[in-house]
Design a protein around this motif. Sequence first.
Motif, mmCIF file in Angstrom:
data_model
loop_
_atom_site.group_PDB
_atom_site.id
_atom_site.type_symbol
_atom_site.label_atom_id
_atom_site.label_comp_id
_atom_site.label_asym_id
_atom_site.label_seq_id
_atom_site.Cartn_x
_atom_site.Cartn_y
_atom_site.Cartn_z
ATOM 1 N N LEU A 278 0.855 -1.179 0.000
ATOM 2 C CA LEU A 278 0.000 0.000 0.000
ATOM 3 C C LEU A 278 0.892 1.231 0.000
ATOM 4 O O LEU A 278 1.849 1.317 0.780
ATOM 5 C CB LEU A 278 -0.910 0.021 1.229
ATOM 6 C CG LEU A 278 -1.872 -1.162 1.419
ATOM 7 C CD1 LEU A 278 -2.726 -0.951 2.666
ATOM 8 C CD2 LEU A 278 -2.759 -1.350 0.202
ATOM 9 N N ALA A 279 0.599 2.186 -0.892
ATOM 10 C CA ALA A 279 1.479 3.348 -1.023
ATOM 11 C C ALA A 279 0.672 4.602 -1.340
ATOM 12 O O ALA A 279 -0.522 4.537 -1.649
ATOM 13 C CB ALA A 279 2.533 3.107 -2.102
ATOM 14 N N GLY A 280 1.369 5.749 -1.278
ATOM 15 C CA GLY A 280 0.731 7.033 -1.531
ATOM 16 C C GLY A 280 0.964 7.519 -2.945
ATOM 17 O O GLY A 280 0.885 6.746 -3.897
ATOM 18 N N GLU B 26 -9.231 9.244 -2.809
ATOM 19 C CA GLU B 26 -9.165 8.149 -1.844
ATOM 20 C C GLU B 26 -7.718 7.761 -1.585
ATOM 21 O O GLU B 26 -6.828 7.970 -2.413
ATOM 22 C CB GLU B 26 -9.955 6.934 -2.334
ATOM 23 C CG GLU B 26 -11.462 7.160 -2.373
ATOM 24 C CD GLU B 26 -12.244 5.900 -2.723
ATOM 25 O OE1 GLU B 26 -13.464 5.901 -2.514
ATOM 26 O OE2 GLU B 26 -11.619 4.919 -3.196
ATOM 27 N N SER B 27 -7.478 7.202 -0.434
ATOM 28 C CA SER B 27 -6.144 6.749 -0.037
ATOM 29 C C SER B 27 -6.308 5.708 1.058
ATOM 30 O O SER B 27 -7.420 5.482 1.558
ATOM 31 C CB SER B 27 -5.309 7.922 0.487
ATOM 32 O OG SER B 27 -5.890 8.443 1.676
ATOM 33 N N ALA B 28 -5.215 5.098 1.457
ATOM 34 C CA ALA B 28 -5.273 4.142 2.566
ATOM 35 C C ALA B 28 -5.797 4.827 3.818
ATOM 36 O O ALA B 28 -6.620 4.263 4.561
ATOM 37 C CB ALA B 28 -3.883 3.558 2.817
ATOM 38 N N SER B 29 -5.361 6.056 4.027
ATOM 39 C CA SER B 29 -5.793 6.799 5.215
ATOM 40 C C SER B 29 -7.281 7.122 5.185
ATOM 41 O O SER B 29 -8.007 6.904 6.159
ATOM 42 C CB SER B 29 -4.978 8.087 5.342
ATOM 43 O OG SER B 29 -5.414 8.857 6.446
ATOM 44 N N SER B 30 -7.762 7.628 4.030
ATOM 45 C CA SER B 30 -9.181 8.023 3.946
ATOM 46 C C SER B 30 -10.104 6.819 4.047
ATOM 47 O O SER B 30 -11.240 6.939 4.508
ATOM 48 C CB SER B 30 -9.439 8.771 2.639
ATOM 49 O OG SER B 30 -9.384 7.894 1.523
ATOM 50 N N LEU B 31 -9.610 5.657 3.643
ATOM 51 C CA LEU B 31 -10.410 4.433 3.718
ATOM 52 C C LEU B 31 -10.254 3.727 5.062
ATOM 53 O O LEU B 31 -10.886 2.689 5.296
ATOM 54 C CB LEU B 31 -10.020 3.482 2.587
ATOM 55 C CG LEU B 31 -10.367 3.962 1.165
ATOM 56 C CD1 LEU B 31 -9.638 3.131 0.119
ATOM 57 C CD2 LEU B 31 -11.872 3.911 0.937
#
Length: 544
Positions: free
Chosen positions: A421-423, A474-479
């Motif tokens: 998982l990355a930005g 969307e991102s790992a953080s927002s999800l």
Amino acid sequence: MFLDAGTAEATYTSTIELDLADVVPSLAGPKRPQDRVALTEIKPRFLEALDTIKREGNITSHPIKTVVNEQSVELDDGAVVIAAITSCTNTSNPSVMVGAGLVAKKAVSLGLKVKPWVKTSLAPGSRVVTAYLEQAGLTEPLQRLGFHTVGYGCATCIGNSGPLPEPVSQAIHEGDLTACSVLSGNRNFEGRVHAEVRMNYLASPPLVVAYALAGRMDIDLQTEPLGTEPNGNPVYLKDIWPEQDEIRAVIGASVNEEEYRKTYEEVFAGETRWNVLKSPEDKLYEWQDDSTYIRQPPYFEGITLQPDKPGDIKAARVLALLGDSVTTDHISPAGAIKADSPAGEYLSKHGVAPGDFNSLGSRRGNHEVMMRGTFGNIRLRNQLAPGTEGGITVHQPSGEQMSIFAASQKYADEGVPLIILAGKEYGSGSSRDWAAKGPRLLGVRAVIAESYERIHRSNLIGMGILPLQYKDGESASSLGLTGTESFEIAGLQDGLSNLTTVTATSADGSSTSFEARVRIDTPQEFEYYCHGGILHYVLRQLAA
């Protein structure tokens, strides 16, 4: 280029305006080549970057007094410990190389010396550089300041600077100092230049000489002196900086076509030690099981004439949860190999002394070394293991912290596929095939990122790794993804679908589902992915 009053106005898809008055001497740093800093702004920008690095790393440093080259010195944050004229992109330009030589000549004439803690080197991209510097009488002043020619080609810019002097290295560790390098290279990504140097600045060769004289980054070269003459008078950058007419005159007298012709006519001749090497006559390479440099890679183990159709990825775990601007240097470092790293432990086990480890870049023919170096950059920050730097992760669901390589082997034994998982800007930096090969050999089947560097996205597909992209916003953080979940990637439809459904299931049974874009962008990339990568595709084409 040939515009005049009667020329029809051209129509362009986009235009860029450049005021030549805005072009000023600049550096780039401290960790990306695109982060340009004007020379006039370097001191405050350096101090800002230093504060950020210390705050984010929870670093509390203090000056260290030591003895270097029989001189008592005090090292502090911002000390320039490496000053290297290196990289073929800069050293093929006679203007800047002659400029560096003239800066050195003027500095020597005024009695200036390089600070004792600065490791200096000169690595031209061509032997012609040596010839015209010698012809111009600039070799001696460069050498007087420590800029001896150490070789031709890739050097400090790719991590081949060698060790720092022991007192300097010890002072950096004792004081937890943020040391700096200044190099005329084209890459300064984190952990690339030297493991003990946190901040790296790209500069022209003449500025490299200037910073070697200054010995520190927290200096305004426009207003503060580089040093003092023997009689105590301050010497400023303007006092040793050559005029363009001086540089042109030296080039006119020293750089000639005949030297280029002579040098490149002999470029393939080789030198004595190379020419006496014996090589086998067979058309096929004879793999040696005991070699630590070249080993037969496992890419084709179990390959069949017809590929299996790509299917869903089930019960996958996250090997690393990464932020923005993760470069190919973070994924597959090219620099020195640490003795206590998985790659270093492998080499030691195979009888290689630490002094002979060389670099990851030099051992890219050995997949065993490269696998162990993957995600092994000392500056990598894996959010699965907060508070750590380097190739560290946490195995799921055991919660055990270990090296990324060790975790990948544990997951392989358990039959668990892996994802990253990355930005934003995942895979930026140098185009490096091992940044895709290494993850694939570790068992990575997919990457989910906010955006990709173009070439790296293609390289992932070339190794059979599925690049997925979060929808905009969307991102790992927002999800709410933590990286501890179990992942399923479904709906690939043999790789043809533009969207896929990703479901992340937590230990308590709760789940989050979201759609991700499939970044297989061309029909040819689709062919590669269906075959499990470009190597398998080509081999099957040859077999057919």
